[in-house]
Design a protein around this motif. Structure first.
Motif, PDB file in Angstrom:
ATOM      1  N   PRO A   1       0.807  -1.226   0.000  1.00  0.00           N
ATOM      2  CA  PRO A   1       0.000   0.000   0.000  1.00  0.00           C
ATOM      3  C   PRO A   1       0.834   1.268   0.000  1.00  0.00           C
ATOM      4  O   PRO A   1       0.315   2.347   0.257  1.00  0.00           O
ATOM      5  N   ILE A   2       2.135   1.158  -0.291  1.00  0.00           N
ATOM      6  CA  ILE A   2       3.025   2.323  -0.256  1.00  0.00           C
ATOM      7  C   ILE A   2       3.016   3.011  -1.611  1.00  0.00           C
ATOM      8  O   ILE A   2       3.194   2.375  -2.651  1.00  0.00           O
ATOM      9  N   ARG A   3       2.837   4.333  -1.595  1.00  0.00           N
ATOM     10  CA  ARG A   3       2.771   5.122  -2.815  1.00  0.00           C
ATOM     11  C   ARG A   3       3.562   6.425  -2.626  1.00  0.00           C
ATOM     12  O   ARG A   3       3.753   6.889  -1.510  1.00  0.00           O
ATOM     13  N   PRO A   4       4.029   7.047  -3.720  1.00  0.00           N
ATOM     14  CA  PRO A   4       4.646   8.383  -3.611  1.00  0.00           C
ATOM     15  C   PRO A   4       3.653   9.381  -3.044  1.00  0.00           C
ATOM     16  O   PRO A   4       2.453   9.337  -3.347  1.00  0.00           O
ATOM     17  N   GLY A   5       4.140  10.275  -2.174  1.00  0.00           N
ATOM     18  CA  GLY A   5       3.281  11.251  -1.521  1.00  0.00           C
ATOM     19  C   GLY A   5       3.659  12.676  -1.856  1.00  0.00           C
ATOM     20  O   GLY A   5       4.679  12.948  -2.502  1.00  0.00           O
ATOM     21  N   GLN A   6       2.835  13.598  -1.399  1.00  0.00           N
ATOM     22  CA  GLN A   6       3.021  15.019  -1.681  1.00  0.00           C
ATOM     23  C   GLN A   6       4.104  15.610  -0.791  1.00  0.00           C
ATOM     24  O   GLN A   6       4.134  15.360   0.412  1.00  0.00           O
ATOM     25  N   VAL A   7       4.982  16.407  -1.383  1.00  0.00           N
ATOM     26  CA  VAL A   7       6.024  17.137  -0.655  1.00  0.00           C
ATOM     27  C   VAL A   7       5.736  18.629  -0.799  1.00  0.00           C
ATOM     28  O   VAL A   7       5.595  19.132  -1.916  1.00  0.00           O
ATOM     29  N   GLY A   8       5.648  19.325   0.328  1.00  0.00           N
ATOM     30  CA  GLY A   8       5.338  20.745   0.306  1.00  0.00           C
ATOM     31  C   GLY A   8       6.520  21.587  -0.126  1.00  0.00           C
ATOM     32  O   GLY A   8       7.685  21.160  -0.084  1.00  0.00           O
ATOM     33  N   GLU A   9       6.229  22.805  -0.556  1.00  0.00           N
ATOM     34  CA  GLU A   9       7.286  23.736  -0.948  1.00  0.00           C
ATOM     35  C   GLU A   9       8.109  24.132   0.273  1.00  0.00           C
ATOM     36  O   GLU A   9       7.584  24.346   1.357  1.00  0.00           O
TER      37      GLU A   9
END
Length: 377
Positions: A160-168
């Motif tokens: 269930p591991i997926r790339p996630g959002q990285v903030g500025e």
């Protein structure tokens, strides 16, 4: 990223105390060899373990990555992989790993790896992070971007591991998260594994003493014999479930283990549900271990103390193997209720120490302090 001479890549495993440090010390024995074999091209790795409470006071991935970066700025480390047994969250997602290819940093949350085969999964995750951050060996020819190694094997079709959002503005430039019900269950089991619930047994010495005393007295009581003979299997199951649930509820309420979010945001409530679920499962596993132990002790005690003629005269039934089992089962449930009353003699700190890892204890103390400050203001 610092570059060491003589083709040696220095890797620092920055681990929180307790379980993360134990895992790091265990994997360091083979990590250098495995990294060299997988990397090829004659590259060597010097892996070091540094045990420090780098997560003290925060569970924010962005803050932790900055701490890791600052910690390594004065050292000769090429790559830093930080290990913590805290569950990390970002943008409403549960974080598996944060990576910074620019600075050679990786932050790994061990609970997100699940509760099974933790040492193997942690070693493989560290290997992938190090090999991805190390990049190609400097041979004077730049590799095409499509051939450069990136730490992508965290994600896959079967996990269930997926790339996630990285903030500025964040130090990390790559993030992996878990999502969905499988991801939730994976983190939950990982938190329970990090809490090591089997340590609840020696931490409840007074409760266990009360339960053993209750069981010893009940085993030689003729009224208990008669009740055990009269109870059907479904009623024995109900008695067991009820006694275990009572013990779990009493421990959580008496030691104030239930977490209430200080903020009313959906993310805070989601965290609270996760923490409370891990609390119930942690305490539940510990209580079940105690129950099974009491059951086995009661069987041995019954085999030693019961007399078939006296038993038959009181119950009008011959004593057989089924009676030993039924009586011990019923007495274990009764003794568990007595243990719940005895647990009130334990200090709250003793129960928390038995039920939570060091990182979890510090996190809860921090949340309690923050909640107390807010109430004062």
């Amino acid at each position: 990223m610092h570059t060491s001479p003589q083709d040696v890549t220095v890797v620092a495993l920055l681990a929180d105390p307790d379980a993360p440090t134990e895992i790091a010390q265990r994997m360091v024995r083979v990590l250098s060899t495995r990294l060299a074999d997988r990397s090829g091209r004659g590259r060597r790795f010097d892996v070091r373990v540094v045990s420090e409470p780098f997560t003290a006071g925060t569970e924010d991935p962005h803050t932790l990555m900055r701490r890791i970066k600052d910690r390594g700025s004065a050292e000769d480390w090429d790559i830093i992989v930080a290990l913590t047994d805290l569950p990390l969250h970002s943008h409403g997602r549960k974080v598996v790993a944060d990576l910074s290819r620019e600075h050679g940093l990786a932050l790994l949350s061990l609970p997100s790896l699940g509760g099974l085969r933790l040492h193997t999964r942690a070693r493989r995750a560290v290997e992938e992070a190090v090999l991805g951050l190390a990049g190609p060996q400097d041979t004077g020819v730049e590799e095409p971007p499509q051939r450069q190694r990136h730490p992508g094997p965290f994600a896959g079709r079967l996990t269930p591991i997926r790339p996630g959002q990285v903030g500025e503005g964040e130090t990390a430039d790559l993030r992996y998260v878990v999502s969905g019900s499988r991801g939730y269950l994976r983190v939950l089991l990982g938190m329970v594994r990090a809490n090591r619930p089997w340590r609840l047994v020696p931490g409840l010495s007074k409760a266990l003493a009360a339960a053993l005393a209750t069981g010893a007295v009940a085993t030689v009581n003729s009224t208990v014999w008669t009740l055990a003979e009269a109870l059907s299997a479904p009623r024995l199951v109900i008695a067991m479930v009820g006694s275990v649930a009572l013990m779990i509820g009493w421990l959580i309420v008496d030691a104030e283990l239930w977490h209430r979010p200080a903020k009313g945001s959906p993310e805070a409530r989601q965290k609270a549900r996760l923490y409370n679920a891990s609390t119930v499962l942690t305490v539940g596993v510990g209580v079940l271990v105690c129950y099974v132990g009491l059951l086995l002790i009661n069987v041995v005690w019954a085999l030693f103390i019961l007399n078939d003629q006296v038993f038959a005269s009181m119950t009008r039934e011959p004593l057989d193997a089924t009676d030993y089992w039924t009586l011990s089962w019923f007495v274990a449930s009764t003794a568990t209720v007595g243990g719940a009353l005895g647990s009130g003699l334990e200090s709250d700190e003793a129960i928390r120490a038995a039920a939570y890892s060091k990182r979890e204890q510090e996190r809860r103390h921090m949340l309690q302090d923050d909640h107390g400050v807010q109430r004062m203001t």
